[in-house]
Design a protein around this motif. Structure first.
Motif, PDB file in Angstrom:
ATOM      1  N   VAL A   4      43.045  31.601  41.056  1.00 55.03           N
ATOM      2  CA  VAL A   4      42.317  32.850  40.847  1.00 55.03           C
ATOM      3  C   VAL A   4      41.192  32.993  41.867  1.00 55.03           C
ATOM      4  O   VAL A   4      41.016  34.038  42.489  1.00 55.03           O
ATOM      5  CB  VAL A   4      41.756  32.896  39.412  1.00 55.03           C
ATOM      6  N   LEU A   5      40.475  31.879  42.035  1.00 59.02           N
ATOM      7  CA  LEU A   5      39.373  31.895  43.009  1.00 59.02           C
ATOM      8  C   LEU A   5      39.877  32.278  44.399  1.00 59.02           C
ATOM      9  O   LEU A   5      39.276  33.081  45.099  1.00 59.02           O
ATOM     10  CB  LEU A   5      38.705  30.528  43.081  1.00 59.02           C
ATOM     11  N   LYS A   7      42.401  33.978  45.085  1.00 59.75           N
ATOM     12  CA  LYS A   7      42.718  35.404  45.100  1.00 59.75           C
ATOM     13  C   LYS A   7      41.462  36.225  45.332  1.00 59.75           C
ATOM     14  O   LYS A   7      41.454  37.185  46.090  1.00 59.75           O
ATOM     15  CB  LYS A   7      43.343  35.818  43.764  1.00 59.75           C
ATOM     16  N   ILE A   8      40.382  35.829  44.643  1.00 62.79           N
ATOM     17  CA  ILE A   8      39.126  36.575  44.785  1.00 62.79           C
ATOM     18  C   ILE A   8      38.668  36.554  46.239  1.00 62.79           C
ATOM     19  O   ILE A   8      38.338  37.587  46.824  1.00 62.79           O
ATOM     20  CB  ILE A   8      38.030  35.986  43.881  1.00 62.79           C
ATOM     21  N   LEU A  11      40.883  38.738  48.339  1.00 67.75           N
ATOM     22  CA  LEU A  11      40.631  40.150  48.090  1.00 67.75           C
ATOM     23  C   LEU A  11      39.333  40.596  48.755  1.00 67.75           C
ATOM     24  O   LEU A  11      39.250  41.663  49.353  1.00 67.75           O
ATOM     25  CB  LEU A  11      40.514  40.405  46.586  1.00 67.75           C
ATOM     26  N   THR A  12      38.332  39.724  48.619  1.00 72.43           N
ATOM     27  CA  THR A  12      37.032  40.054  49.205  1.00 72.43           C
ATOM     28  C   THR A  12      37.150  40.215  50.706  1.00 72.43           C
ATOM     29  O   THR A  12      36.656  41.186  51.290  1.00 72.43           O
ATOM     30  CB  THR A  12      36.021  38.934  48.888  1.00 72.43           C
TER      31      THR A  12
ATOM     32  N   MET B  26      37.279  35.159  34.923  1.00 72.87           N
ATOM     33  CA  MET B  26      37.726  35.070  36.307  1.00 72.87           C
ATOM     34  C   MET B  26      38.588  36.273  36.692  1.00 72.87           C
ATOM     35  O   MET B  26      38.377  36.881  37.741  1.00 72.87           O
ATOM     36  CB  MET B  26      38.538  33.783  36.512  1.00 72.87           C
ATOM     37  N   LEU B  29      36.494  39.264  37.078  1.00 72.32           N
ATOM     38  CA  LEU B  29      35.836  39.246  38.389  1.00 72.32           C
ATOM     39  C   LEU B  29      36.801  39.706  39.477  1.00 72.32           C
ATOM     40  O   LEU B  29      36.430  40.445  40.392  1.00 72.32           O
ATOM     41  CB  LEU B  29      35.366  37.833  38.727  1.00 72.32           C
ATOM     42  N   LEU B  30      38.033  39.223  39.333  1.00 67.79           N
ATOM     43  CA  LEU B  30      39.052  39.562  40.325  1.00 67.79           C
ATOM     44  C   LEU B  30      39.238  41.074  40.402  1.00 67.79           C
ATOM     45  O   LEU B  30      39.292  41.656  41.481  1.00 67.79           O
ATOM     46  CB  LEU B  30      40.360  38.875  39.936  1.00 67.79           C
ATOM     47  N   SER B  33      36.117  42.703  41.889  1.00 68.48           N
ATOM     48  CA  SER B  33      35.652  42.306  43.217  1.00 68.48           C
ATOM     49  C   SER B  33      35.582  43.441  44.256  1.00 68.48           C
ATOM     50  O   SER B  33      34.611  43.502  44.992  1.00 68.48           O
ATOM     51  CB  SER B  33      36.464  41.127  43.742  1.00 68.48           C
ATOM     52  N   PRO B  34      36.573  44.328  44.322  1.00 60.46           N
ATOM     53  CA  PRO B  34      36.426  45.388  45.330  1.00 60.46           C
ATOM     54  C   PRO B  34      35.144  46.201  45.121  1.00 60.46           C
ATOM     55  O   PRO B  34      34.397  46.454  46.051  1.00 60.46           O
ATOM     56  CB  PRO B  34      37.659  46.273  45.124  1.00 60.46           C
ATOM     57  N   VAL B  37      32.076  44.201  45.992  1.00 57.51           N
ATOM     58  CA  VAL B  37      31.877  44.090  47.438  1.00 57.51           C
ATOM     59  C   VAL B  37      31.213  45.360  47.966  1.00 57.51           C
ATOM     60  O   VAL B  37      30.210  45.313  48.681  1.00 57.51           O
ATOM     61  CB  VAL B  37      33.217  43.838  48.171  1.00 57.51           C
TER      62      VAL B  37
END
Lengths: 440, 309
Positions: A4-5, A7-8, A11-12, B26, B29-30, B33-34, B37
């Motif tokens: 998951v991390l 993925k984050i 994505l970021t 998690m 958060l995913l 995240s966009p 950001v």
């Protein structure tokens, strides 16, 4: 978890990439691409395209990419961001007011290093360029930019209105007294409703904090010089615009502004002139192509600015090209800047765009002489270059000092404040600013 | 009550969903995240960076900033112009808010009755909010024109001599306030309308039976029950009008004689005209402090008057 991390993070990164579109300069077909930013008015763009085509024909290995940024204000703001994000153009128009900041930030090359370098400009050619332009293109005596074209101000007037008011249409006002007197004579309230249906002369008074404030100061400075005054001392230690000459020049504006009721004059001056509501205004050569087109059924002409109590003068402006240190091809960029100063190129450019040539030798180009004979209005501007004065480039705080002058103009015209008092208040501010710089 | 929660959990399970468990944070958060950001790039970072800048001197051209301590703040409080600008902003704010609120409540109240063309009118009153400020300024420039303006013609009917709205230091602020009210009251009207519809009809019926008149009903029922909405609008209007910029820029450019120069315009001027980024940031933070204190005071002294607390 780890997946998951991951993925984050991915994505970021993806979204960051999405928001950071770089300005990469590509080499197309092996040519060196030189990016050039400008704010030419739309009527000049066809001429610019022809100019670039001509350059590229003579230099097959260089491609000029001209990019238009509306208004000088926006251009400088865009340059700031570009410098910070390392995407500055190779060449850009710059205004002398910003020279100080650009030099201190080490953003632009000294043009002197190019012009005196191997592929430079000869001393004779340099001496042929109007010195007022070179002075304005320099900062603290060093040449940092190169004039691309020149402009100045002249008086636009309507001959038919002169005729109607019993004035000689071939004798435009020659001095301040005539200007003042004609402006009053040409201001008429035809239907007697207490509002002027025809205004004798337009003075560009705008809010000092607004976007047109520097433009207003630019048009007032000729009057300051005509009265024998100046903005700042030669050693730049104190301002001079509140001297008796400044008072005289601003008094003329104040009297005319209030006598002609210009505070209620709300239309754009060019529209008012075209629709026969305005008899006289100051204007520059860049509008000539447009006026030749839209003022066909009007009997108009340009005349030199009236002489002041001390001398005849007009303000010389122009666009100046600077080469940025972030450029990857400074030599190719210089090639273009240098090519722009050639007499035949200057003649070509002047005839196409309506801007004025930057050097005397252009008058010897045969086509240009012919053009001048055919276009007496354009000739007025070219001849005026001889009495043209350029603003001294102010080393420190030029932007603020320009603003202070604008405030004085606004206070005395719109605010009807005593001229001397308005100028003194502004000059105090400017002098305090200058002394704060000299302490550093 | 724990039992209740379990019941809810059971309900969820029946629907094939599970209550919160480890690892959910998690994936949340995913999905966020966009947005996170974008938020941190364009809002969070600039806010923090500008606080840092307010103690620096930076002209935006160079890559380094110089630390100047409290100089920017000292210069601001010593500058006559800053106090003038603060005064102008206050005049604008306290000029717009009462007019704005009175007007929007009036219109909302009227449109809450059975009126023909209610929907159309509501849209018409809301339209100025959506119109681009530049287009709006063009319209108002015509209305305010000293020679051909509709407004001067209108006041002429009452025998008032023409006013040079945008070129007279006393009239210009007034002109700006009128345009500001026109441009923003529609939004508050919609909020008030929602608030009015939330008042149960039964209260009015009961009051009628008790023989209360129109005004009594308005003062004793409508106003108190609207107080949460009123309070919200008041706080938001205060923040909004203190930060007015666009209409000033397009209508008067701060003129004549700086009579309509407001705080945000002053910030803009210093940031993008004179390139004094540090000073502009310092002024922005003072603006923030002023609004923060005002909002706190409103929360403290007016909350008690709001129903439901």
């Amino acid at each position: 978890m780890k997946a998951v991390l991951k993925k984050i993070v991915l994505l970021t990164i993806a979204s960051l990439l999405f928001f950071s579109c770089g300005n990469k300069q590509q080499q197309s077909s092996g040519k060196t691409v030189v990016v050039f930013w400008h704010s030419f008015v739309s009527s000049t763009v066809p001429a610019l395209n022809e100019l670039i085509a001509r350059f590229e024909k003579e230099h097959p290995n260089i491609e000029i990419k001209a990019q238009y940024v509306p208004t000088g204000d926006a251009l400088i703001q865009k340059l700031v961001t570009a410098i910070q994000s390392k995407s500055a153009p190779d060449i850009s128009w710059i205004h002398s007011d910003f020279m100080e900041d650009l030099v201190k930030a080490d953003a632009i090359y000294k043009i002197r290093d190019f012009s005196e370098g191997k592929n430079g400009i000869s001393k004779e050619d340099m001496a042929d360029i109007y010195p007022s332009l070179l002075q304005y293109a320099s900062w603290r005596g060093t040449l940092y930019s190169m004039p691309m074209e020149a402009t100045n101000l002249a008086l636009l007037y309507n001959k038919d209105m002169f005729q109607k008011a019993g004035l000689d249409p071939n004798h435009p006002p020659r001095d301040w007294n005539e200007l003042h007197e004609y402006a009053k004579k040409l201001t008429l309230d035809i239907n007697g409703d207490g509002k002027n249906d025809q205004t004798g002369m337009f003075l560009p008074v705008y809010p000092a904090a607004g976007p047109l404030s520097a433009w207003m100061v630019w048009q007032w400075l000729p009057y300051l010089w005509q009265a024998g005054g100046d903005v700042i001392t030669n050693d730049q230690s104190k301002v001079l615009y509140n001297d008796p000459a400044g008072v005289q020049a601003l008094k003329l504006w104040q009297d005319m502004y209030n006598e002609l009721h210009l505070s209620t004059f709300t239309s754009d001056y060019d529209v008012a002139f075209a629709s026969r509501h305005l008899a006289m205004a100051m204007d520059g050569p860049w509008n000539l192509p447009r006026y030749n087109d839209i003022l066909k059924n009007l009997n108009w002409a340009f005349a030199p600015l009236p002489a002041g109590p001390n001398k005849q003068a007009t303000i010389v402006g122009g666009e100046y090209l600077a080469i940025f240190k972030q450029s990857q091809h400074p030599d190719a960029a210089w090639e273009f800047v240098k090519w722009m100063t050639k007499p035949e190129v200057q003649a070509f450019w002047a005839m196409k765009s309506g801007y004025l040539p930057i050097r005397h030798a252009v008058k010897n180009v045969p086509e240009f002489q012919e053009y001048l004979n055919k276009n007496p209005n354009f000739k007025v501007f070219v001849d005026q270059m001889e009495v043209g004065v350029a603003q001294k480039s102010i080393d420190y705080g030029g932007l603020q000092i320009t603003r202070h002058i604008a405030e004085a103009i606004e206070k005395s015209t719109v605010g009807k404040m005593d001229v001397k008092k308005a100028l003194d208040e502004s000059a105090d501010k400017s002098n305090r600013l200058l002394s704060s710089y000299s302490k550093k | 009550m724990p039992g209740k929660n379990n019941k809810a959990g059971d309900k969820l399970k029946k629907k094939g969903r599970t209550p919160y468990k480890k690892g959910d944070g998690m994936s949340a958060l995913l999905f966020l995240s966009p947005t996170l950001v974008v938020f941190s790039t364009f809002i969070l970072f600039p806010v923090i960076f500008s606080f840092y800048l307010s103690f620096q001197k930076w002209n935006m051209f160079s890559s380094e900033t110089t630390f100047v301590g409290l100089d920017n703040y000292i210069r601001m409080f010593q500058s006559e112009e800053f106090w003038q600008v603060l005064k102008n902003t206050a005049i604008y704010t306290f000029g717009t808010i009462p007019l704005n609120m009175g007007f929007s409540l009036m219109v909302a109240y009227a449109l809450n009755k059975k009126v023909i063309g209610k929907k159309f009118l509501r849209t018409a009153f809301f339209a100025p909010v959506i119109i681009s400020p530049v287009a709006a300024a063009v319209i108002w420039r015509w209305l305010y024109d000293p020679n051909f303006g509709l407004i001067n013609w209108f006041i002429g009917l009452f025998g008032i001599s023409p006013i040079n709205w945008l070129n007279d230091p006393t009239a210009a602020m007034f002109a700006l306030i009128i345009m500001g009210v026109w441009k923003t009251f529609g939004y508050n009207m919609v909020l008030f309308s929602a608030g009015l519809q939330g008042i149960p009809e039964t209260y009015y019926e009961a009051a009628l039976i008790d023989g209360a008149g129109k005004w009594t009903r308005f003062w004793k029922i409508t106003i108190p029950l609207l107080s949460p909405t009123t309070f919200f609008i008041m706080v938001m209007s205060m923040i909004g009008s203190f930060q007015v910029f666009d209409i000033v820029y397009v209508l008067t450019s701060g003129g004549p004689l700086g009579s309509t120069k407001v705080l945000v315009f002053y910030v803009y001027e210093h940031a993008f005209k004179f390139f004094e980024m540090g000073y502009a940031s310092a002024v922005s933070y003072v603006l923030f402090a002023i609004l923060f204190i005002f909002t706190m005071l409103q929360m403290k002294y007016m909350k008690s008057k709001v129903l439901g607390n």
